[in-house]
Design a protein around this motif. Structure first.
Motif, mmCIF file in Angstrom:
data_model
loop_
_atom_site.group_PDB
_atom_site.id
_atom_site.type_symbol
_atom_site.label_atom_id
_atom_site.label_comp_id
_atom_site.label_asym_id
_atom_site.label_seq_id
_atom_site.Cartn_x
_atom_site.Cartn_y
_atom_site.Cartn_z
ATOM 1 N N LEU A 9 4.010 25.620 21.694
ATOM 2 C CA LEU A 9 3.623 24.210 21.589
ATOM 3 C C LEU A 9 2.339 24.045 20.788
ATOM 4 O O LEU A 9 2.227 23.134 19.949
ATOM 5 N N ASN A 10 1.367 24.921 21.011
ATOM 6 C CA ASN A 10 0.100 24.830 20.287
ATOM 7 C C ASN A 10 0.325 24.864 18.779
ATOM 8 O O ASN A 10 -0.311 24.131 18.014
ATOM 9 N N GLU A 49 2.297 21.685 17.486
ATOM 10 C CA GLU A 49 1.380 20.546 17.352
ATOM 11 C C GLU A 49 0.598 20.641 16.046
ATOM 12 O O GLU A 49 0.363 19.626 15.366
ATOM 13 N N GLU A 50 0.190 21.851 15.703
ATOM 14 C CA GLU A 50 -0.521 22.055 14.441
ATOM 15 C C GLU A 50 0.395 21.765 13.251
ATOM 16 O O GLU A 50 -0.031 21.145 12.263
ATOM 17 N N ILE A 106 2.935 19.745 13.246
ATOM 18 C CA ILE A 106 3.169 18.293 13.200
ATOM 19 C C ILE A 106 2.040 17.599 12.456
ATOM 20 O O ILE A 106 2.272 16.612 11.730
ATOM 21 N N GLN A 107 0.810 18.116 12.603
ATOM 22 C CA GLN A 107 -0.312 17.543 11.860
ATOM 23 C C GLN A 107 -0.102 17.692 10.357
ATOM 24 O O GLN A 107 -0.527 16.838 9.572
ATOM 25 N N ASN A 167 4.252 15.168 9.765
ATOM 26 C CA ASN A 167 4.603 14.303 10.902
ATOM 27 C C ASN A 167 5.892 13.526 10.673
ATOM 28 O O ASN A 167 6.209 12.602 11.425
ATOM 29 N N TYR A 210 9.184 17.733 16.266
ATOM 30 C CA TYR A 210 9.015 16.923 17.482
ATOM 31 C C TYR A 210 10.018 17.353 18.558
ATOM 32 O O TYR A 210 9.696 17.370 19.752
ATOM 33 N N ALA A 250 8.595 20.585 19.995
ATOM 34 C CA ALA A 250 7.402 20.296 20.801
ATOM 35 C C ALA A 250 7.805 19.676 22.131
ATOM 36 O O ALA A 250 7.280 20.038 23.197
ATOM 37 N N ARG A 304 7.224 21.120 25.979
ATOM 38 C CA ARG A 304 6.593 20.338 27.057
ATOM 39 C C ARG A 304 7.534 20.247 28.260
ATOM 40 O O ARG A 304 7.108 20.358 29.416
ATOM 41 N N ASP A 342 7.729 12.955 22.778
ATOM 42 C CA ASP A 342 8.104 13.695 21.561
ATOM 43 C C ASP A 342 9.564 13.451 21.197
ATOM 44 O O ASP A 342 9.918 13.298 20.021
#
Length: 728
Positions: free
Chosen positions: A510-511, A514-515, A517-518, A521, A527, A530, A534, A546
C-alpha cells in the motif's frame, strides 16, 4: 559503569543524535566518558562542543556562512563516530558479547598486516601447489580466514590499511572467494559500528568485474545504508558513489530491484518452514483419494468480502495459482527461489567447519580441503555430489552442510548411493541445472544464495543472539534516500509493490501504491490495488474510497462494481449496496451469488416480498446447492407465509440442519399453534449447542420481536421457555 549502563547510555546518545539534539548527545557522551573512565576521548568531545557553540553563536547573530550546513553535518557525523568509539573501548575488556570476546582472543593471530596476508594469498607457486598438496591448500584457507577475522574485529581503518585492502580487491588474479570474504567481513564489522572507510571499500568491491563479489557488495551496501539510515545523509560521498556505480554498471537499477525482491522473499522463510513441517509433510503421510470436505459456509451470506484479487491484474503480477497438490505448491516455491531448505539444514550446522565465523559466508568450493580430504581423492564421488548441490537450490552454507553430512556416512554407503545415479539420473540433474539457469538470472542466483547464507548465520550461528538480526527489520530499501533515485521509476516501484502484494505484505504494498498514485492519479488499477490492500488490512472505509475512485476512472470493471457493493453491504449500508449489485446484474445477469446478495439486501431493508422474488429465482436456477432454501424459509415466516416456511424448513432439516434451522422451525410450528412440535425443535436446537442453554437463549432472544410480530403473546414466551427447561 556496568555493561548494561554503557549500552543504555549509548542508545540514548544515538536517539538524541537521530533527533539532532546535539546538546543532549554531548551531555550523554560526557557521562559515558566519565562513567567508563576513558578520558582520552575528552579532548575530542571538547573540540566538538566548542565548534558547535561557535556555529550556534554565528547563527544567532545572523551571520551568513556558506559552509555552515557542511560544518553542522560534520559535527553530527563526528559525534556519532565518537559515541561509537567510546562504546567500543568501554566494552572492549569485559563485554561477553561474541564480537568483543573474539576480538580479545584473535588479537595475537590477527596482528599480521594486510600486505602480509595479501602476499600469502596471491603467491602463484602457493596457489599451484595447493591443487596438488592438501597442506598448501589449508595454508591458503587459513590465510583467508585470518584476513576475514582481521577485517571483522578491526577498529576504524587507517589510510594505509584501506590501500592494502583495495589492492586485494583490485587484483583480478586473486581467487574470487577472497574478495567475497573481504565483503562479508566488512559487512559484519559495519554491523558493529559505522566506518566510512569500510563503506568506501564496499563501494570498491561493488565495482569489481567479478559478479559474485559485486552483487555481494551491493547487498552489503544496502544493509549498511538501512542500519544507519538516520546518519548516512551526513556523508555526501555515499550518494556520489551510488551514482558512480549506476553509471559504471549498466544493470545497476535492475540488480538493486532484484536484491530487494530477494529480501522480500526471505521474509517467507519461517512461514515456509512451518508450512513444510505442519502441512506438507503431514499431508504427504495421510494423503488419500477420499480427501475432500463439503463446506457450506457461504449459504447464508455468499457475498462476504473475500480476498480474491482482480483476475485482470494477472497481466502485471505473477499468477498465484490454486495448486491442487501440496507438493506442487512446494515445487513452485522452489522454482521461485524461496528458501525451502532452511528447516532441512537447521541441524546440520554443528560441524567443526562452522565454528569459524568466516566459513558461514564462504562461497562453495568442492575443492575445499575439508571436503577433498574427507573424500580421499574419489573425484567421481565428489563431482556427483557437486552436481546434486548445484541443481538443488542450496545456498553456499547448505552445500557445505550437505557435503559434510555425506562425509559422516560410511564409504560403502556413499558408494551404494552413487550406484543409484545412472546416466538417466545424471541427465536429469543436467536438465534441472539448465532449468534453474533459465528461470533465474546469474544475479538472482548469487543474490538469493548470499541472502540465504546471511539468513543462516543470523538465525543458526551458535552466538547469533550477540548479533543484530537484520532479518527482524522491514528492510524497505526502496525508501532509503540514497537508493530512491535508482528505483523511483514507475516500473521498478510497481514490480516491488506487486511482489509485496503477491506475498500478502499489504501495508508495504500500500505504501508504494500510494506513492505511485501520486505519480499517476488517473490509473484505476493503482486505486484498485490500493483499495484491496486497505481491505485486507481491515480498513473497509478506506478501501471503499479507493474502489469508488477506481470506479470513476473505469466504470465498466465488474470486479470493482462488485467490490463496492460488498463493501457497502459489509458496512451495513444495504441501500447503497443494492445500487451497485444492480449495476453488476446488468453486466452479468446470471450470477446466482449476486442474485442472492440482492435478496439479502432487500431482507436487511425489510423488503421481504422483494427479497423473496430473488430467492425464488436462485432456487429455480440452482437445482443442486439449494442455498436459497434458508432465506426463502425465513422470508416466508416474516411475511406470514407459515405453511410455505414449514415446507422449506422440513426440507432443510432433512439435509444438514444447524441450530438456527431447528430454532426457526420451532418458531414456525409455534406460530401455527403446534406447540409440541415447536418444543421438540427447540429441544433439538439446545442439543445442537451441546446442551448449553445460554448459547441457545442468546439466539432465541434475537427473534423475540419477530415472534411478537407473528402473533405470539409476550406472556407466552417465558412459559414456553420454562416448559422447554423441564424437557431438558
Amino acid at each position: 559503569m556496568t555493561i548494561q549502563d554503557i549500552n543504555k547510555t549509548y542508545s540514548r546518545i544515538i536517539e538524541w543524535l537521530d533527533r539532532k539534539e546535539l546538546k543532549n548527545a554531548f551531555d550523554g557522551l560526557q557521562g559515558l566518558i566519565a562513567g567508563s573512565g576513558h578520558y582520552d576521548f575528552q579532548d575530542k568531545l571538547n573540540e566538538l562542543q566548542e565548534t558547535y557553540k561557535y556555529m550556534l553563536r554565528y547563527r544567532m547573530d545572523g551571520i551568513q556562512d556558506p559552509m555552515q550546513e557542511q560544518i553542522y553535518r560534520q559535527i553530527q557525523a563526528s559525534t556519532y563516530e565518537l559515541a561509537d568509539m567510546v562504546k567500543q573501548k568501554a566494552l572492549a575488556v569485559d563485554s561477553p558479547l561474541y564480537f568483543y570476546s573474539r576480538r580479545r582472543s584473535l588479537k595475537q593471530s590477527c596482528a599480521v598486516s594486510y600486505t602480509y596476508l595479501y602476499q600469502q594469498l596471491s603467491s602463484e607457486p602457493d596457489i599451484q601447489a595447493a591443487h596438488a598438496d592438501i597442506s598448501a591448500k589449508q595454508q591458503l584457507e587459513a590465510a583467508s580466514l585470518t584476513l576475514f577475522n582481521k577485517i571483522w574485529i578491526s577498529g576504524p581503518l587507517t589510510t594505509e590499511e584501506v590501500c592494502e585492502l583495495q589492492a586485494i580487491l583490485q587484483d583480478t588474479e586473486m581467487p574470487e572467494s577472497v574478495g567475497c570474504q573481504v565483503v562479508s567481513a566488512l559487512l559484519l564489522s559495519l554491523e558493529e559500528y559505522f566506518d566510512k572507510e569500510k563503506m568506501t571499500l564496499l563501494f570498491d568491491a561493488a565495482s569489481s568485474q567479478k559478479q559474485e563479489i559485486s552483487v555481494r557488495a551491493l547487498i552489503a551496501i544496502l544493509l549498511v545504508l538501512y542500519k544507519y539510515r538516520k546518519r548516512t545523509s551526513l556523508y555526501p560521498f555515499i550518494s556520489d558513489r551510488m551514482h558512480a556505480l549506476a553509471e559504471a554498471l549498466p544493470s545497476f537499477s535492475q540488480t538493486i530491484q532484484t536484491i530487494i525482491l530477494r529480501f522480500i522473499l526471505s521474509r517467507e522463510t519461517e512461514k515456509i518452514s512451518k508450512k513444510l513441517w505442519n502441512e506438507i509433510l503431514p499431508g504427504m503421510m495421510k494423503l488419500s483419494p477420499t480427501l475432500g470436505e463439503k463446506i457450506n459456509l457461504k449459504d447464508l451470506n455468499p457475498e462476504q468480502l473475500g480476498d480474491e484479487m482482480n483476475p485482470e491484474w494477472q497481466d502485471s503480477i505473477f499468477a498465484d495459482k490454486e495448486l491442487s497438490r501440496m507438493m506442487t505448491e512446494f515445487s513452485e516455491l522452489q522454482m521461485e527461489g524461496a528458501d525451502v531448505l532452511h528447516s532441512t539444514f537447521v541441524h546440520l550446522k554443528n560441524y567443526p567447519f562452522f565454528r569459524e565465523i568466516g566459513n558461514w559466508f564462504l562461497p562453495f568450493d568442492a575443492g575445499h580441503s575439508v571436503l577433498t580430504s574427507g573424500f580421499k581423492g574419489n573425484q567421481n564421488e565428489l563431482h556427483l555430489f557437486e552436481q546434486v548441490t548445484q541443481t538443488s537450490f542450496m545456498c553456499n552454507s547448505d552445500q557445505y552442510s550437505f557435503f559434510l553430512s555425506m562425509l559422516q556416512l560410511p564409504e560403502s554407503a556413499r558408494t551404494a548411493m552413487m550406484g543409484q545415479f545412472d546416466g538417466q539420473a545424471a541427465e536429469m540433474l543436467r536438465q534441472n541445472q539448465e532449468e534453474l539457469q533459465e528461470k533465474h538470472s546469474k544475479v538472482e542466483q548469487i543474490a538469493g544464495r548470499y541472502i540465504q547464507d546471511l539468513y543462516r548465520f543470523h538465525k543458526l550461528f551458535p552466538s547469533h543472539l550477540d548479533f543484530d538480526d537484520i532479518f527482524t527489520y522491514t528492510l524497505d530499501f526502496h525508501h532509503l534516500a540514497e537508493v530512491k533515485p535508482f528505483i523511483s521509476d514507475a516500473v521498478s516501484l510497481t514490480a516491488i509493490a506487486e511482489y509485496y502484494l503477491r506475498k500478502n505484505y499489504f501495508q508495504d504494498a500500500l505504501n508504494i501504491f500510494e506513492e505511485l498514485i501520486q505519480q499517476d492519479n488517473e490509473n484505476d488499477i493503482l486505486y484498485q490495488k490500493a483499495g484491496y490492500c486497505r481491505q485486507m488490512n481491515g480498513d473497509l472505509e478506506g478501501a471503499l474510497k479507493d474502489y469508488l475512485h477506481a470506479d470513476l476512472l473505469n466504470p465498466n470493471s465488474k470486479w470493482i462494481i462488485r467490490r463496492i457493493a460488498v463493501c457497502y453491504k459489509t458496512l451495513k449500508q444495504p441501500d447503497k449496496a443494492l445500487e451497485y449489485y444492480h449495476r453488476y446484474e446488468v453486466l452479468n445477469p446470471d450470477n446466482l451469488s449476486v442474485q442472492i446478495s440482492i435478496g439479502h439486501c432487500h431482507l436487511e431493508l425489510k423488503n421481504y416480498n422483494e427479497a423473496l422474488k430473488y430467492y425464488y429465482k436462485v432456487d429455480y436456477l440452482d437445482t443442486t446447492s439449494h442455498k436459497a432454501w434458508r432465506p426463502i424459509a425465513w422470508c416466508s415466516f416474516l411475511t406470514g407465509k407459515y405453511d410455505q416456511a414449514r415446507k422449506y424448513y422440513k426440507k432443510i432439516l432433512e439435509a444438514q440442519p444447524n441450530t438456527q434451522d431447528f430454532l426457526n422451525a420451532g418458531h414456525t410450528e409455534w406460530v401455527l399453534q403446534n406447540n409440541k412440535a415447536a418444543l421438540a425443535y427447540y429441544k433439538q436446537a439446545v442439543e445442537k449447542e451441546g446442551g448449553d442453554w445460554f448459547k441457545f437463549y442468546k439466539q432465541f432472544e434475537q427473534d423475540i420481536a419477530d415472534l411478537k410480530n407473528a402473533g405470539i403473546e409476550e406472556e407466552e414466551i417465558p412459559l414456553m421457555l420454562d416448559q422447554l427447561r423441564y424437557m431438558l
